[in-house]
Design a protein around this motif. Structure first.
Motif, PDB file in Angstrom:
ATOM      1  N   MET A   1      10.743 -26.311 -51.720  1.00  0.00           N
ATOM      2  CA  MET A   1      11.925 -25.889 -52.919  1.00  0.00           C
ATOM      3  C   MET A   1      13.165 -26.229 -51.711  1.00  0.00           C
ATOM      4  SD  MET A   1      11.923 -26.840 -55.674  1.00  0.00           S
ATOM      5  CE  MET A   1      10.799 -28.239 -55.267  1.00  0.00           C
ATOM      6  N   ALA A   2      14.078 -26.167 -52.069  1.00  0.00           N
ATOM      7  CA  ALA A   2      15.246 -26.439 -50.985  1.00  0.00           C
ATOM      8  C   ALA A   2      15.990 -25.326 -51.638  1.00  0.00           C
ATOM      9  CB  ALA A   2      16.137 -27.112 -50.947  1.00  0.00           C
ATOM     10  N   THR A   3      17.439 -24.580 -50.444  1.00  0.00           N
ATOM     11  CA  THR A   3      18.243 -23.476 -50.056  1.00  0.00           C
ATOM     12  C   THR A   3      19.418 -24.401 -50.142  1.00  0.00           C
ATOM     13  OG1 THR A   3      16.493 -21.401 -49.490  1.00  0.00           O
ATOM     14  CG2 THR A   3      19.159 -21.427 -49.435  1.00  0.00           C
ATOM     15  N   TYR A   4      20.062 -24.068 -51.022  1.00  0.00           N
ATOM     16  CA  TYR A   4      21.463 -24.673 -51.038  1.00  0.00           C
ATOM     17  C   TYR A   4      22.833 -23.949 -51.262  1.00  0.00           C
ATOM     18  CZ  TYR A   4      19.209 -29.033 -52.393  1.00  0.00           C
ATOM     19  OH  TYR A   4      18.437 -30.196 -52.628  1.00  0.00           O
ATOM     20  N   VAL A   5      24.291 -23.938 -50.544  1.00  0.00           N
ATOM     21  CA  VAL A   5      25.096 -23.427 -50.457  1.00  0.00           C
ATOM     22  C   VAL A   5      26.047 -23.572 -50.606  1.00  0.00           C
ATOM     23  CG1 VAL A   5      26.277 -21.492 -49.061  1.00  0.00           C
ATOM     24  CG2 VAL A   5      23.735 -21.206 -48.894  1.00  0.00           C
ATOM     25  N   LEU A   6      27.134 -24.142 -51.363  1.00  0.00           N
ATOM     26  CA  LEU A   6      27.770 -25.032 -52.350  1.00  0.00           C
ATOM     27  C   LEU A   6      29.081 -24.457 -51.591  1.00  0.00           C
ATOM     28  CD1 LEU A   6      26.327 -25.816 -55.681  1.00  0.00           C
ATOM     29  CD2 LEU A   6      25.290 -26.776 -53.569  1.00  0.00           C
ATOM     30  N   VAL A   7      29.514 -25.052 -50.925  1.00  0.00           N
ATOM     31  CA  VAL A   7      30.953 -24.757 -50.830  1.00  0.00           C
ATOM     32  C   VAL A   7      32.057 -25.266 -51.487  1.00  0.00           C
ATOM     33  CG1 VAL A   7      32.753 -24.192 -49.007  1.00  0.00           C
ATOM     34  CG2 VAL A   7      30.775 -23.728 -48.525  1.00  0.00           C
ATOM     35  N   HIS A   8      33.006 -24.385 -52.316  1.00  0.00           N
ATOM     36  CA  HIS A   8      33.922 -25.543 -53.201  1.00  0.00           C
ATOM     37  C   HIS A   8      35.485 -25.801 -52.545  1.00  0.00           C
ATOM     38  CE1 HIS A   8      36.913 -21.630 -52.742  1.00  0.00           C
ATOM     39  NE2 HIS A   8      35.676 -20.561 -52.541  1.00  0.00           N
ATOM     40  N   GLY A   9      36.548 -26.163 -52.809  1.00  0.00           N
ATOM     41  CA  GLY A   9      37.848 -26.216 -51.534  1.00  0.00           C
ATOM     42  C   GLY A   9      38.892 -25.926 -52.424  1.00  0.00           C
ATOM     43  N   ALA A  10      40.115 -26.384 -52.519  1.00  0.00           N
ATOM     44  CA  ALA A  10      41.070 -26.007 -52.490  1.00  0.00           C
ATOM     45  C   ALA A  10      41.494 -25.581 -54.335  1.00  0.00           C
ATOM     46  CB  ALA A  10      42.083 -26.395 -51.904  1.00  0.00           C
ATOM     47  N   TYR A  11      42.228 -24.642 -54.820  1.00  0.00           N
ATOM     48  CA  TYR A  11      42.606 -24.291 -56.297  1.00  0.00           C
ATOM     49  C   TYR A  11      40.784 -23.977 -56.765  1.00  0.00           C
ATOM     50  CZ  TYR A  11      46.455 -26.645 -54.192  1.00  0.00           C
ATOM     51  OH  TYR A  11      46.761 -27.503 -53.096  1.00  0.00           O
ATOM     52  N   GLN A  12      39.891 -23.415 -56.057  1.00  0.00           N
ATOM     53  CA  GLN A  12      38.767 -24.033 -56.754  1.00  0.00           C
ATOM     54  C   GLN A  12      38.037 -22.383 -56.273  1.00  0.00           C
ATOM     55  OE1 GLN A  12      36.709 -27.015 -55.710  1.00  0.00           O
ATOM     56  NE2 GLN A  12      38.123 -28.475 -56.110  1.00  0.00           N
ATOM     57  N   GLY A  13      37.017 -22.022 -57.466  1.00  0.00           N
ATOM     58  CA  GLY A  13      35.841 -20.907 -57.200  1.00  0.00           C
ATOM     59  C   GLY A  13      34.250 -21.450 -57.400  1.00  0.00           C
ATOM     60  N   GLY A  14      33.859 -20.080 -56.953  1.00  0.00           N
ATOM     61  CA  GLY A  14      32.534 -21.277 -57.088  1.00  0.00           C
ATOM     62  C   GLY A  14      32.049 -21.224 -58.479  1.00  0.00           C
ATOM     63  N   TRP A  15      32.744 -21.482 -58.758  1.00  0.00           N
ATOM     64  CA  TRP A  15      32.820 -21.592 -61.130  1.00  0.00           C
ATOM     65  C   TRP A  15      32.578 -22.806 -60.857  1.00  0.00           C
ATOM     66  CZ3 TRP A  15      36.610 -24.984 -62.636  1.00  0.00           C
ATOM     67  CH2 TRP A  15      37.423 -24.800 -61.464  1.00  0.00           C
ATOM     68  N   ILE A  16      33.091 -24.370 -60.203  1.00  0.00           N
ATOM     69  CA  ILE A  16      33.683 -25.409 -60.250  1.00  0.00           C
ATOM     70  C   ILE A  16      32.110 -26.056 -59.867  1.00  0.00           C
ATOM     71  CG2 ILE A  16      33.728 -25.975 -57.387  1.00  0.00           C
ATOM     72  CD1 ILE A  16      35.838 -27.822 -58.803  1.00  0.00           C
ATOM     73  N   TRP A  17      30.838 -25.550 -58.966  1.00  0.00           N
ATOM     74  CA  TRP A  17      29.330 -25.558 -58.783  1.00  0.00           C
ATOM     75  C   TRP A  17      28.584 -25.158 -60.041  1.00  0.00           C
ATOM     76  CZ3 TRP A  17      28.952 -29.130 -55.599  1.00  0.00           C
ATOM     77  CH2 TRP A  17      29.536 -29.401 -54.482  1.00  0.00           C
ATOM     78  N   LYS A  18      29.776 -24.957 -61.195  1.00  0.00           N
ATOM     79  CA  LYS A  18      28.211 -23.774 -62.199  1.00  0.00           C
ATOM     80  C   LYS A  18      27.259 -25.696 -62.875  1.00  0.00           C
ATOM     81  CE  LYS A  18      28.307 -21.177 -66.305  1.00  0.00           C
ATOM     82  NZ  LYS A  18      27.838 -21.451 -67.493  1.00  0.00           N
TER      83      LYS A  18
END
Length: 227
Positions: A1-18
């Motif tokens: 299994m992999a480990t992912y770190v998801l980085v958001h863009g402008a006007y966003q937060g980690g919520w956008i990757w939910k």
């Protein structure tokens, strides 16, 4: 299994990757989707001095303190700039880079050199699209319920982290295992910019038939492409 770190863009937060994070975790992967300094639920921390570099150091420190290795580091939109610098700072912990409809600027380039945008609301510390622009352009292709959910969460972005020239980096001088995913219905970043990223990195290249927020519009397909 992999480990992912998801980085958001402008006007966003980690919520956008939910939606994508839920799918990756259901498949057994470890997933981190941090909110960067001065953004979303951390908006009350905004102050002078927040830059692409400070955001990148946050990500590099996350990899260090969580002792993450062979990480799939994913950036979307302006988050592409952050993962370029973060990868430089934590190269020994990065296994693969994925640019999802992302900016990958060369040192000295500005976002405005690559994309064209309507006038935004700015302060000395932040920048944010006007509400009508966010609703009628940025998030227009999202289903109504998802658009409403998104509009309730988008926030101003630290201005220097979006408007200042890309700082010096050795990122482009190093070999990386990388992928570029372009969203065909999105005007920005333009296709030429994303193909440049793929060519310079000798990265794989794929396209999705959706707008600039595929993690909200097509989370199943994006999770598959990240796998």
């Amino acid at each position: 299994m992999a480990t992912y770190v998801l980085v958001h863009g402008a006007y966003q937060g980690g919520w956008i990757w939910k939606p994508v994070a839920e799918r990756l975790r259901a498949a057994g992967h470890a997933v981190y989707a941090p909110t960067l300094d001065g953004c979303a639920e951390r908006a009350d921390q905004v102050r002078p001095g927040i830059t692409v570099g400070t955001h990148a150091r946050e990500i590099a420190q996350l990899l260090h303190y969580e002792d993450l290795r062979d990480v799939v580091l994913v950036g979307t939109s302006s988050g592409g700039m952050v993962i370029c610098k973060a990868a430089e700072l934590a190269a020994d912990r990065v296994g693969r880079l994925v640019f999802v409809d992302a900016l990958a600027l060369l040192p000295g380039e500005r976002v405005g050199d690559i994309v064209s945008r309507p006038a935004a609301e700015t302060t000395a510390l932040t920048i944010v699209p006007k509400r009508a622009d966010a609703e009628g352009r940025m998030f227009a292709d999202l289903p109504p319920d998802v658009r409403a959910w998104t509009l309730a969460r988008y926030t101003p972005h630290p201005i220097a982290a979006l408007e200042a020239p890309m700082e010096a980096t050795t990122f482009w001088e190093r070999p990386w295992k990388a992928s570029v995913i372009r969203c065909r219905r999105a005007k920005n970043p333009p296709e030429a910019h994303q193909r440049r990223t793929a060519e310079r990195l000798k990265a794989s290249y794929a396209e999705m038939d959706t707008g600039h927020y595929p993690m909200l519009s097509q989370p199943d397909e994006l999770a598959r492409l990240l796998g």
